[in-house]
Design a protein around this motif. Structure first.
Motif, PDB file in Angstrom:
ATOM      1  N   PRO A   6     -43.741  36.175  46.086  1.00 43.13           N
ATOM      2  CA  PRO A   6     -43.637  36.949  46.849  1.00 43.13           C
ATOM      3  C   PRO A   6     -43.120  38.684  45.840  1.00 43.13           C
ATOM      4  CG  PRO A   6     -42.718  35.688  48.555  1.00 43.13           C
ATOM      5  CD  PRO A   6     -43.525  35.213  47.301  1.00 43.13           C
ATOM      6  N   GLN A   7     -43.234  39.284  46.259  1.00 42.42           N
ATOM      7  CA  GLN A   7     -42.321  40.643  45.199  1.00 42.42           C
ATOM      8  C   GLN A   7     -41.460  40.704  44.499  1.00 42.42           C
ATOM      9  OE1 GLN A   7     -45.349  42.296  43.701  1.00 42.42           O
ATOM     10  NE2 GLN A   7     -43.329  42.309  41.982  1.00 42.42           N
ATOM     11  N   GLU A   8     -40.480  40.658  45.597  1.00 37.52           N
ATOM     12  CA  GLU A   8     -38.995  40.098  44.877  1.00 37.52           C
ATOM     13  C   GLU A   8     -38.854  38.854  44.073  1.00 37.52           C
ATOM     14  OE1 GLU A   8     -34.836  40.273  47.277  1.00 37.52           O
ATOM     15  OE2 GLU A   8     -36.431  40.620  48.817  1.00 37.52           O
ATOM     16  N   GLN A   9     -39.728  38.019  45.182  1.00 35.46           N
ATOM     17  CA  GLN A   9     -39.036  36.660  44.526  1.00 35.46           C
ATOM     18  C   GLN A   9     -39.724  36.987  42.642  1.00 35.46           C
ATOM     19  OE1 GLN A   9     -40.428  33.009  46.196  1.00 35.46           O
ATOM     20  NE2 GLN A   9     -39.410  31.565  44.558  1.00 35.46           N
ATOM     21  N   LEU A  10     -40.811  36.667  42.883  1.00 31.79           N
ATOM     22  CA  LEU A  10     -41.368  37.267  41.446  1.00 31.79           C
ATOM     23  C   LEU A  10     -40.179  38.470  40.337  1.00 31.79           C
ATOM     24  CD1 LEU A  10     -43.917  36.782  39.184  1.00 31.79           C
ATOM     25  CD2 LEU A  10     -45.135  38.767  40.544  1.00 31.79           C
ATOM     26  N   LEU A  52     -37.351  36.611  39.657  1.00 30.38           N
ATOM     27  CA  LEU A  52     -37.986  35.215  37.982  1.00 30.38           C
ATOM     28  C   LEU A  52     -38.034  36.111  36.753  1.00 30.38           C
ATOM     29  CD1 LEU A  52     -39.094  32.390  37.469  1.00 30.38           C
ATOM     30  CD2 LEU A  52     -41.412  33.256  38.006  1.00 30.38           C
ATOM     31  N   MET A  53     -38.737  37.354  36.647  1.00 32.55           N
ATOM     32  CA  MET A  53     -38.867  37.996  35.394  1.00 32.55           C
ATOM     33  C   MET A  53     -37.805  38.367  34.893  1.00 32.55           C
ATOM     34  SD  MET A  53     -42.035  37.212  34.599  1.00 32.55           S
ATOM     35  CE  MET A  53     -42.303  38.605  33.203  1.00 32.55           C
ATOM     36  N   HIS A  54     -36.788  39.468  36.161  1.00 33.36           N
ATOM     37  CA  HIS A  54     -35.811  39.609  34.751  1.00 33.36           C
ATOM     38  C   HIS A  54     -34.872  38.194  34.766  1.00 33.36           C
ATOM     39  CE1 HIS A  54     -31.683  42.054  35.165  1.00 33.36           C
ATOM     40  NE2 HIS A  54     -31.281  40.057  35.739  1.00 33.36           N
ATOM     41  N   ARG A  55     -34.852  37.508  35.038  1.00 29.36           N
ATOM     42  CA  ARG A  55     -34.136  35.938  34.279  1.00 29.36           C
ATOM     43  C   ARG A  55     -34.946  35.850  33.092  1.00 29.36           C
ATOM     44  NH1 ARG A  55     -34.586  32.002  39.279  1.00 29.36           N
ATOM     45  NH2 ARG A  55     -33.562  30.271  37.554  1.00 29.36           N
ATOM     46  N   ILE A  56     -36.309  35.793  32.933  1.00 24.27           N
ATOM     47  CA  ILE A  56     -36.386  35.411  32.273  1.00 24.27           C
ATOM     48  C   ILE A  56     -36.915  36.071  30.625  1.00 24.27           C
ATOM     49  CG2 ILE A  56     -39.618  35.469  30.645  1.00 24.27           C
ATOM     50  CD1 ILE A  56     -40.364  33.978  33.481  1.00 24.27           C
ATOM     51  N   TYR A  57     -36.468  37.908  30.735  1.00 23.92           N
ATOM     52  CA  TYR A  57     -36.019  38.580  30.224  1.00 23.92           C
ATOM     53  C   TYR A  57     -34.828  38.996  29.477  1.00 23.92           C
ATOM     54  CZ  TYR A  57     -41.359  40.343  30.198  1.00 23.92           C
ATOM     55  OH  TYR A  57     -42.409  40.991  30.262  1.00 23.92           O
ATOM     56  N   GLY A  74     -46.438  42.007  28.542  1.00 25.92           N
ATOM     57  CA  GLY A  74     -45.202  42.316  28.842  1.00 25.92           C
ATOM     58  C   GLY A  74     -44.949  39.911  28.348  1.00 25.92           C
ATOM     59  N   ASN A  75     -46.052  39.305  28.013  1.00 24.34           N
ATOM     60  CA  ASN A  75     -45.545  38.566  27.061  1.00 24.34           C
ATOM     61  C   ASN A  75     -45.121  38.592  25.569  1.00 24.34           C
ATOM     62  OD1 ASN A  75     -48.610  36.211  28.027  1.00 24.34           O
ATOM     63  ND2 ASN A  75     -47.095  37.508  29.750  1.00 24.34           N
ATOM     64  N   PHE A  76     -44.661  37.007  25.531  1.00 25.04           N
ATOM     65  CA  PHE A  76     -43.882  37.202  23.659  1.00 25.04           C
ATOM     66  C   PHE A  76     -43.082  35.783  23.852  1.00 25.04           C
ATOM     67  CE2 PHE A  76     -40.671  37.296  27.324  1.00 25.04           C
ATOM     68  CZ  PHE A  76     -39.309  36.391  26.747  1.00 25.04           C
ATOM     69  N   LEU A  77     -42.659  35.872  22.713  1.00 24.64           N
ATOM     70  CA  LEU A  77     -42.684  34.733  21.991  1.00 24.64           C
ATOM     71  C   LEU A  77     -41.546  35.002  21.255  1.00 24.64           C
ATOM     72  CD1 LEU A  77     -42.164  31.171  21.311  1.00 24.64           C
ATOM     73  CD2 LEU A  77     -44.223  32.047  19.757  1.00 24.64           C
ATOM     74  N   THR A  78     -39.810  34.291  21.192  1.00 25.47           N
ATOM     75  CA  THR A  78     -39.193  35.020  20.979  1.00 25.47           C
ATOM     76  C   THR A  78     -38.918  34.324  19.024  1.00 25.47           C
ATOM     77  OG1 THR A  78     -37.344  33.086  21.711  1.00 25.47           O
ATOM     78  CG2 THR A  78     -37.481  35.672  22.219  1.00 25.47           C
ATOM     79  N   ARG A  79     -37.837  34.492  18.244  1.00 28.90           N
ATOM     80  CA  ARG A  79     -37.690  34.439  16.653  1.00 28.90           C
ATOM     81  C   ARG A  79     -36.997  33.013  16.803  1.00 28.90           C
ATOM     82  NH1 ARG A  79     -32.541  35.657  14.364  1.00 28.90           N
ATOM     83  NH2 ARG A  79     -32.656  36.818  15.743  1.00 28.90           N
ATOM     84  N   HIS A  80     -37.737  32.104  15.790  1.00 27.66           N
ATOM     85  CA  HIS A  80     -38.112  30.656  15.917  1.00 27.66           C
ATOM     86  C   HIS A  80     -38.597  30.366  14.530  1.00 27.66           C
ATOM     87  CE1 HIS A  80     -42.142  30.685  17.405  1.00 27.66           C
ATOM     88  NE2 HIS A  80     -41.891  29.272  16.792  1.00 27.66           N
TER      89      HIS A  80
END
Length: 235
Positions: A70-74, A77-82, A146-152
């Motif tokens: 559901p859009q609200e759930q997605l 989820l994206m809010h938490r990932i970002y 919207g995809n990414f890989l942070t510093r490491h």
């Protein structure tokens, strides 16, 4: 069709380039026709999963599973990932892990075999100076907007990684779309960034701090590559 180094690749010259900073790029590393067919094979046939970090744990879902939420759930989820990404934690991109006993498409399987061929491993030993390299792990990666890989860095004692690699397979990628391989100094200061030039092989020591920058919403195509590590431990 056999995947191998382009005849124009001079391993001795590449080794000289690598020695100065423990990183280098080999342009036109494969025959252009083979690279183009490999790119199409990946785009059309590879079954990707979406990998991400959520609350400090590695997760994976199919693209379809995520977008059936559901859009609200997605959105949550994206809010938490970002939110994790804003603290320099995590990643969000498509991947398909390759292994010797895993079924895959014909050309992708050949690419995996090429990376693990004795002649390729010998070339990487000469380039890097690591005589203990015995195998190459590999995953096919796909970065959508919207995809990414942070510093490491890629140091991993258990796998005994020695050299990271990226085989870039997106024709006509525009650097303004993001998806750059960004290098940093050890203190986190940005250093320089390399665009994912089609049919190029990037090699760098696993101690280099790096990231894949955020892919912009206006990117016209996915950023496709085969990535992994040349390592001293067998697969």
């Amino acid at each position: 069709m056999t995947i191998q180094f382009n005849s124009s690749v001079n391993i001795a010259n590449v080794a000289k380039q690598y020695k100065s900073d423990k990183r280098t790029r080999i342009l036109e590393v494969l025959d252009d026709e083979i690279a183009a067919k490999l790119a199409v094979d990946i785009h059309d046939n590879v079954p990707f999963e979406t990998a991400y970090v959520l609350d400090g744990e590695y997760k994976s879902s199919t693209y379809e599973e995520l977008h059936k939420l559901p859009q609200e759930q997605l959105n949550n989820l994206m809010h938490r990932i970002y939110g994790e990404a804003s603290k320099g934690i995590g990643f969000y991109y498509g991947r398909h892990v390759l292994s010797p006993d895993k079924d895959s498409t014909s050309l992708v399987k050949q690419a995996f075999e090429f990376l693990n061929a004795p002649s390729t491993l010998d070339a990487i030993k000469k380039i890097s100076g690591f005589d203990d390299i015995v195998a190459a792990s590999a995953q096919v990666t796909r970065y959508y907007p919207g995809n990414f890989l942070t510093r490491h860095n890629d140091v991993h004692d258990t796998e005994q990684r020695r050299v990271a690699y990226v085989l870039n397979l997106t024709p006509e990628w525009h650097p303004d779309w993001g998806g750059l391989l960004q290098f940093y100094q050890q203190d986190g200061t940005p250093r320089d960034a390399w665009a994912p030039t089609f049919n190029s092989l990037t090699l760098f020591d696993v101690n280099h701090v790096h990231a894949v920058t955020y892919v912009a919403p206006y990117a016209r195509k996915p950023r496709l590559s085969i990535t992994g590590w040349f390592r001293a431990k067998p697969l």
